[in-house]
Design an enzyme around this catalytic site. Sequence first.
Site, PDB file in Angstrom:
ATOM      1  N   LYS A  79     -28.394  42.596  74.997  1.00 57.13           N
ATOM      2  CA  LYS A  79     -28.519  41.192  75.383  1.00 57.13           C
ATOM      3  C   LYS A  79     -28.942  40.315  74.205  1.00 57.13           C
ATOM      4  O   LYS A  79     -28.755  39.094  74.243  1.00 57.13           O
ATOM      5  CB  LYS A  79     -29.512  41.031  76.526  1.00 57.13           C
ATOM      6  N   ASP A  80     -29.514  40.925  73.150  1.00 53.97           N
ATOM      7  CA  ASP A  80     -29.956  40.161  71.990  1.00 53.97           C
ATOM      8  C   ASP A  80     -28.851  39.931  70.966  1.00 53.97           C
ATOM      9  O   ASP A  80     -29.067  39.227  69.976  1.00 53.97           O
ATOM     10  CB  ASP A  80     -31.119  40.875  71.295  1.00 53.97           C
ATOM     11  N   ARG A 128     -34.726  32.087  83.022  1.00 51.09           N
ATOM     12  CA  ARG A 128     -35.744  32.482  83.990  1.00 51.09           C
ATOM     13  C   ARG A 128     -36.532  31.284  84.494  1.00 51.09           C
ATOM     14  O   ARG A 128     -36.928  31.236  85.659  1.00 51.09           O
ATOM     15  CB  ARG A 128     -36.668  33.529  83.363  1.00 51.09           C
ATOM     16  N   ARG A 145     -44.521  34.193  74.375  1.00 51.70           N
ATOM     17  CA  ARG A 145     -43.838  35.105  73.465  1.00 51.70           C
ATOM     18  C   ARG A 145     -44.761  36.263  73.150  1.00 51.70           C
ATOM     19  O   ARG A 145     -45.906  36.289  73.545  1.00 51.70           O
ATOM     20  CB  ARG A 145     -43.427  34.393  72.174  1.00 51.70           C
ATOM     21  N   CYS A 235     -28.871  32.039  74.169  1.00 51.39           N
ATOM     22  CA  CYS A 235     -30.143  32.288  74.839  1.00 51.39           C
ATOM     23  C   CYS A 235     -30.816  30.996  75.282  1.00 51.39           C
ATOM     24  O   CYS A 235     -31.711  31.029  76.120  1.00 51.39           O
ATOM     25  CB  CYS A 235     -31.079  33.073  73.930  1.00 51.39           C
TER      26      CYS A 235
END
Length: 304
Positions: A79-80, A128, A145, A235
């Site tokens: 996903k990164d 999210r 983070r 992202c």
Amino acid sequence: MSALRLGTRASLLATTQSQHVADALAAASGREVELVKITSEGDVTSGPLAQMGGTGVFATALRDALLRDECDLLVHSMKDLPTARFPGIVVGAVPVRASQHDVLCARDGLTLETLPEGARVGTGSPRRVAQLLQRRPDLVVGGIRGNVESRLAKVASGEFDAIVLAEAGLRRIGREAAITDVLPWPSSAAQGALAVEIREGDTAIADIVRLVEDADTALAANLERAVLHRLEAGCAAPVGIDAVRDGDAVTLVASVYSEDGRRSVTAERRLPGDVDIDAAAADVVQELLAGGAADLADLAGYSR
């Protein structure tokens, strides 16, 4: 024969999932595999990922090391990875996927439904944020983070009532006991999947890494990433995409949200197992755009 050098980020999660791949490669090939830890800009910078160019900052340092022959292969959280092709590097294998779900880690065993009004929830993901606010507009959602342990510590200290994380990462490092709820929405494209990257044209390494390929995972993850690529979203875009292989078919769900979660557009398809990935992605994106996806959110991101 010399050991294979596997490049990885140095975090606990990255080294744990890289070691899983290393062990699988060693078992399948009989070759020793050693980890080469590489630090990226994203690992030493505390600012929001979106301002640094997205989660692709984690991949760049590893890819540069691979091209400099400091390692023979890389393992990333898929996903990164930006969806655009990176010159000189290809994905050689996609191993079997872990859970692709998001989960809530809350104080006192609370779930998304039972969190008190005005509860403070931490996440670093615009997707999210939108999904939380869509279901619970009363929540106060704040940026967060750091590694898994430091985020969980913010719940234990009372800074947040809950945080949202990927189930796959928690289970890979043995922290599944922190999960209080599995969340009912599409996650990031290829969440829970790993990508093994190699230098383009390195046939000897390609033959080895192909031994850990899982065809069902590769199909689903590549389908999700194809939708993301056609949306030109990264992202910083509130986009959720899930594909699940079920027997001879694949169920694909893709949603784009407004940043405040008040509006969304969703496309859902039941596709054959031998689906043409590019054609299916084009069809889904056409439906999303026709439904106003581009008006809901800024889709621009690192994947272009």
